[in-house]
Structure formats: structure tokens, C-alpha cells
Design a protein around this motif. Structure first.
Motif, PDB file in Angstrom:
ATOM      1  N   SER A 280       0.819  -1.207   0.000  1.00 23.81           N
ATOM      2  CA  SER A 280       0.000   0.000   0.000  1.00 23.81           C
ATOM      3  C   SER A 280       0.859   1.265   0.000  1.00 23.81           C
ATOM      4  N   LEU A 281       1.927   1.251   0.778  1.00 22.17           N
ATOM      5  CA  LEU A 281       2.827   2.396   0.805  1.00 22.17           C
ATOM      6  C   LEU A 281       3.486   2.619  -0.549  1.00 22.17           C
ATOM      7  N   LEU A 282       3.868   1.535  -1.197  1.00 24.52           N
ATOM      8  CA  LEU A 282       4.555   1.642  -2.482  1.00 24.52           C
ATOM      9  C   LEU A 282       3.631   2.106  -3.598  1.00 24.52           C
ATOM     10  N   LYS A 283       2.342   2.127  -3.347  1.00 28.46           N
ATOM     11  CA  LYS A 283       1.395   2.623  -4.340  1.00 28.46           C
ATOM     12  C   LYS A 283       1.154   4.129  -4.236  1.00 28.46           C
ATOM     13  N   THR A 284       1.717   4.759  -3.214  1.00 24.36           N
ATOM     14  CA  THR A 284       1.456   6.181  -3.013  1.00 24.36           C
ATOM     15  C   THR A 284       2.550   7.042  -3.629  1.00 24.36           C
ATOM     16  N   ARG A 285       2.128   8.165  -4.183  1.00 27.31           N
ATOM     17  CA  ARG A 285       3.059   9.113  -4.809  1.00 27.31           C
ATOM     18  C   ARG A 285       4.035   9.699  -3.800  1.00 27.31           C
TER      19      ARG A 285
ATOM     20  N   THR B  66       5.315   8.419  -1.109  1.00 22.66           N
ATOM     21  CA  THR B  66       6.384   7.483  -0.768  1.00 22.66           C
ATOM     22  C   THR B  66       7.508   7.545  -1.795  1.00 22.66           C
ATOM     23  N   TRP B  67       7.146   7.494  -3.072  1.00 22.04           N
ATOM     24  CA  TRP B  67       8.162   7.492  -4.130  1.00 22.04           C
ATOM     25  C   TRP B  67       8.880   8.833  -4.236  1.00 22.04           C
ATOM     26  N   ALA B  68       8.154   9.924  -4.015  1.00 22.62           N
ATOM     27  CA  ALA B  68       8.792  11.242  -4.072  1.00 22.62           C
ATOM     28  C   ALA B  68       9.848  11.379  -2.980  1.00 22.62           C
ATOM     29  N   LEU B  69       9.500  10.977  -1.755  1.00 21.77           N
ATOM     30  CA  LEU B  69      10.457  11.032  -0.654  1.00 21.77           C
ATOM     31  C   LEU B  69      11.621  10.074  -0.880  1.00 21.77           C
ATOM     32  N   LEU B  70      11.307   8.866  -1.348  1.00 24.71           N
ATOM     33  CA  LEU B  70      12.334   7.853  -1.569  1.00 24.71           C
ATOM     34  C   LEU B  70      13.370   8.330  -2.591  1.00 24.71           C
ATOM     35  N   LEU B  71      12.923   8.851  -3.728  1.00 24.22           N
ATOM     36  CA  LEU B  71      13.850   9.260  -4.788  1.00 24.22           C
ATOM     37  C   LEU B  71      14.618  10.530  -4.414  1.00 24.22           C
TER      38      LEU B  71
ATOM     39  N   ALA C  54       7.271   2.382   6.446  1.00 23.66           N
ATOM     40  CA  ALA C  54       7.562   3.661   5.793  1.00 23.66           C
ATOM     41  C   ALA C  54       9.007   4.084   6.019  1.00 23.66           C
ATOM     42  N   ILE C  55       9.485   3.979   7.248  1.00 25.82           N
ATOM     43  CA  ILE C  55      10.869   4.358   7.541  1.00 25.82           C
ATOM     44  C   ILE C  55      11.841   3.376   6.893  1.00 25.82           C
ATOM     45  N   GLY C  56      11.457   2.110   6.811  1.00 26.68           N
ATOM     46  CA  GLY C  56      12.287   1.137   6.102  1.00 26.68           C
ATOM     47  C   GLY C  56      12.477   1.528   4.645  1.00 26.68           C
ATOM     48  N   ILE C  57      11.414   2.019   4.011  1.00 21.91           N
ATOM     49  CA  ILE C  57      11.508   2.454   2.623  1.00 21.91           C
ATOM     50  C   ILE C  57      12.410   3.669   2.496  1.00 21.91           C
ATOM     51  N   MET C  58      12.288   4.624   3.421  1.00 21.97           N
ATOM     52  CA  MET C  58      13.154   5.811   3.366  1.00 21.97           C
ATOM     53  C   MET C  58      14.625   5.414   3.546  1.00 21.97           C
ATOM     54  N   SER C  59      14.880   4.523   4.489  1.00 20.65           N
ATOM     55  CA  SER C  59      16.255   4.075   4.704  1.00 20.65           C
ATOM     56  C   SER C  59      16.785   3.310   3.503  1.00 20.65           C
ATOM     57  N   LEU C  60      15.891   2.619   2.802  1.00 17.56           N
ATOM     58  CA  LEU C  60      16.291   1.937   1.578  1.00 17.56           C
ATOM     59  C   LEU C  60      16.892   2.926   0.589  1.00 17.56           C
TER      60      LEU C  60
END
Length: 416
Positions: free
Chosen positions: A210-215, A217-222, A343-349
Motif C-alpha cells: 500500500s505504501l509503495l502505491k502512493t506518490r 512514498t516514491w517522491a520522498l524515496l527518490l 515507511a521508515i524502512g523504505i526511506m532508509s532503503l
């Protein structure tokens, strides 16, 4: 009233303990950037091999981020924290026994795997102990531990490397980690299993998707991935560059490195406060800070003298601190605590993937250009600029439905 005061004191204690744990973990990973100078001399490492030694930690850390976020949301932060701290300390000690390039690579890879669980688990602890209105501030304080760890590393590690030797430095840091692990074992307690907590556990299987489907999440990640390439590339290779090209000794390099580290500390601490002031204008916040960071990084990397290098790096580090704090604090504002570990795991990724790519790519550029750092520096500048461009894809929080992720998770769960 008394119980409220006791509860607040307990929160402060838990935050302090998490802070110290994060600080030690950052020291454990950062010390390699300094120790690689004597290690490289002893083990006869080439620039490419040196970059690989630094990067392999980030590869392992990156691999662990998504599983760590899921495990934290599924099984709770206490188990993940304790498991992570004790095992990363074991491999910190093991680094001191490394006898070859291959042994060093294997040990640092396992070390990265074990450290990888801490960011998501500590953020989950923040979400459990603090009310929502206090989480952004608490997370910002927690993330400033990295900068404090950098300060301590730059201040004492160069001297210890000369005085004790690089092997004993890793032994000492590993022992410190074991002590922290014992404190966590004694004082960190699992949350009370209320009906709400049980319900959250039943839907966490779908949180990552669900997190990976949100805009957002990807904006912060990139954004975080790009600026992390620039930051980790600079941090990883700066000691080697200053010693081999600018002809500074290791102690002077470490001491001067305190300037940008101090600046990053101030930026990180102020970042949570500043993010609140930019509420509803987060896009502007990330774009502006990314551009300022890149401009000062460019000036630093091509500065005519050592003093200007560290002056411009200090200015760049302030804006990096603003971004660093916001990337880890904003998820507390956007997402429910049931998915905060993921969510924090994705950011740390994003951060660790950048940390993996940068050192090894820089080593390849330096080797290809016969020892010149110019190509590697332009690579870092391009990454910094990319962070500002990705910031343009972020949606301001006043245009975001904060229930979107939670509703999606519950919908997925109900469909099963």
C-alpha cells in the motif's frame, strides 16, 4: 497529573536510549571511512577495492530495509532492536579480526545486514511512545544522533586509530554496542497488546504494498536516494582525498571534518522545527534545500584551498540536515503508526542504496581517470541536483489524504 509527568519522563528516557543506540550504530559504520586509510595500506587495497569495502555495508543495509520495516510492523520494535544491536556489535568486533580483502567484505556485509533493522524499529518505538503531534519533533531529535555520532567519530577516532591501531578501535566500538544492547534488553518493553494493536498486526501484511502505491512514498524515496548519493560519496571519500590529494594528515582531516558534521547536526535538529513551519509547502522545502545543498557542494569540491573546502561543506551540510530530518519526520505526519516501520524502512532503503552506489562508483571514476577526482565530484553534483528535481514530484500535505494508505491497507485486508 503525576502519571502524565511520569509518562513524559519515560518518553524522554526511551528517546535518550534510542538516541544513544543510533549514535553508536552511526559511529560503527562511519569509522570505516577513516580506518580504510590504514586498512588499505596494510591490506594493499586499490581505489576500486577501497570503494567496494565501503559500499558493501550499504548493499547489505539496503537489502535489509524492506524486510526490517515489515518485521518491525509485524513483530514489534523491541525484538528487532535487541536482535539488531547485539548482532551488529558482534560483527563490529569481527571487523577487527579481518585478515584479507575477502574477509573484510564478508564481515562488513553481515554487519550491514544486522544494522539494517534499527532505523525502522526505532521509528516504530517513537510512534508507540509519543502522541502524533509530538512524533515529528521526537523523530528529528532521534535523527540528529547521526550527526552527534559523526562529531564524536571525527573528534576521537583519528587519534584512536594512531594510538590503538584500527583493529582495537573496532573492538572498542563493538564492546560499546554490547553495553547498549544490555540497556535495551533491560529497559525497552513491548507495547501493551490492545485490541487496536492486534487489529494493526492483522493488516500489516499489506502495508508495504500500500505504501509503495502512493506518490508521496516514491517522491520522498527518490529525493532521499539522490541526496544520499551526494552525501555518502562525499563522506566516504573525503578522508582519502584530503590525505592523498590535499596532503593533510589523518588527524587534521578528522578535526576539520567536525565543521560540516557540526553544521549537519544543527541542520538536523532544526529540520523538524522548520518542517512544521513549511506545513502545506513541503515541495518548496525539499526543492529549495536540495538546490542550496548542491550549490555549496559544488563550491566545496572545487574550492582552491583546504579552508574553503570545509567552509563550503559546512554550509552544504546545514541544508543536508534539513532534508535528512524532514525525510524521516514527514512519514509520521503522512502515515498511521501501524505502517510507520515499513515507511521508515523504505526511506532508509533510499539512503542506503545511495550509500552503496556512491563509494564504489567514485572508486571506479578515480581509477579510470588515473587518480583524478574530478569525474567523481561531478557525479556527486549531478546526484545533488537530482534530489531537487525529485522534490518537485512531492505533493504538499494540504493536498494529501492522510487516510489513503490506511484505507488501502484495510481494503486489502478485507479482500483476503
Amino acid at each position: 497529573m503525576k502519571s502524565i509527568g511520569v509518562q513524559r519522563d519515560n518518553r524522554k528516557f526511551i528517546l535518550s536510549l534510542l538516541f544513544v543506540g543510533y549514535m553508536v550504530s552511526y559511529m560503527d559504520r562511519l569509522v570505516m571511512n577513516l580506518a580504510v586509510v590504514p586498512i588499505g595500506q596494510e591490506l594493499h587495497l586499490s581505489p576500486t577495492a577501497t570503494g567496494t569495502v565501503i559500499s558493501v555495508f550499504f548493499l547489505a543495509y539496503t537489502i535489509m530495509q524492506i524486510p526490517a520495516g515489515w518485521l518491525t510492523d509485524r513483530f514489534g520494535y523491541r525484538r528487532v532492536i535487541i536482535f539488531s544491536v547485539f548482532l551488529w556489535s558482534l560483527f563490529t568486533v569481527s571487523t577487527g579480526f579481518a585478515w584479507s580483502f575477502t574477509a573484510l567484505i564478508v564481515i562488513r556485509f553481515l554487519f550491514g545486514i544486522m544494522e539494517g533493522g534499527y532505523p525502522a524499529a526505532s521509528a516504530k518505538a517513537i510512534a508507540e511512545f509519543f502522541p502524533k503531534k509530538e512524533r515529528v519533533k521526537a523523530q528529528s531529535i532521534l535523527m540528529s544522533s547521526n550527526s552527534f555520532g559523526g562529531l564524536i567519530t571525527g573528534l576521537i577516532v583519528p587519534v584512536l586509530l594512531i594510538w590503538l591501531g584500527w583493529r582495537n578501535v573496532f573492538f572498542a566500538l563493538g564492546a560499546a554496542g554490547v553495553i547498549i544492547g544490555v540497556l535495551f534488553l533491560k529497559y525497552i518493553r513491548s507495547p501493551i497488546q490492545s485490541e487496536e494493536a492486534k487489529e494493526q498486526q492483522s493488516v500489516n501484511k499489506n502495508s508495504m504494498l500500500s505504501l509503495l502505491k502512493t506518490r508521496q512514498t516514491w517522491a520522498l524515496l527518490l529525493t532521499w536516494f539522490s541526496i544520499s548519493i551526494a552525501s555518502w560519496g562525499t563522506v566516504s571519500w573525503l578522508p582519502m582525498y584530503m590525505v592523498t590529494v590535499r596532503h593533510l594528515d589523518l588527524v587534521s582531516t578528522g578535526m576539520l571534518g567536525l565543521l560540516p558534521t557540526t553544521a549537519a547536526t544543527l541542520g538536523t535538529v532544526a529540520g523538524g522545527w522548520l518542517l512544521v513551519r513549511f506545513s502545506g509547502r513541503e515541495k518548496m522545502y525539499f526543492v529549495m534545500n536540495g538546490l542550496f545543498y548542491t550549490a555549496f557542494l559544488f563550491l566545496a569540491l572545487f574550492a582552491p584551498n583546504v579552508g574553503m573546502v570545509f567552509t563550503y561543506l559546512a554550509l552544504a551540510s546545514i541544508f543536508y540536515g534539513f532534508v535528512f530530518s524532514a525525510v524521516y519526520a514527514l512519514p509520521h505526519k503522512l502515515f498511521d503508526k501501524s505502517v510507520i516501520g515499513s515507511a521508515i524502512g523504505i526511506m532508509s532503503l533510499g539512503s542506503m542504496l545511495g550509500g552503496f552506489i556512491a563509494p564504489i562508483m567514485m572508486g571506479a571514476f578515480i581509477s579510470a581517470l588515473k587518480g583524478s577526482y574530478d569525474g567523481a565530484f561531478w557525479f556527486l553534483i549531478a546526484a545533488g541536483l537530482s534530489s531537487a528535481l525529485f522534490g518537485l514530484t512531492l505533493r504538499n500535505s494540504n493536498h494529501v489524504s492522510h487516510r489513503g494508505v490506511d484505507d488501502s491497507i484495510k481494503s486489502n485486508a478485507g479482500a483476503k
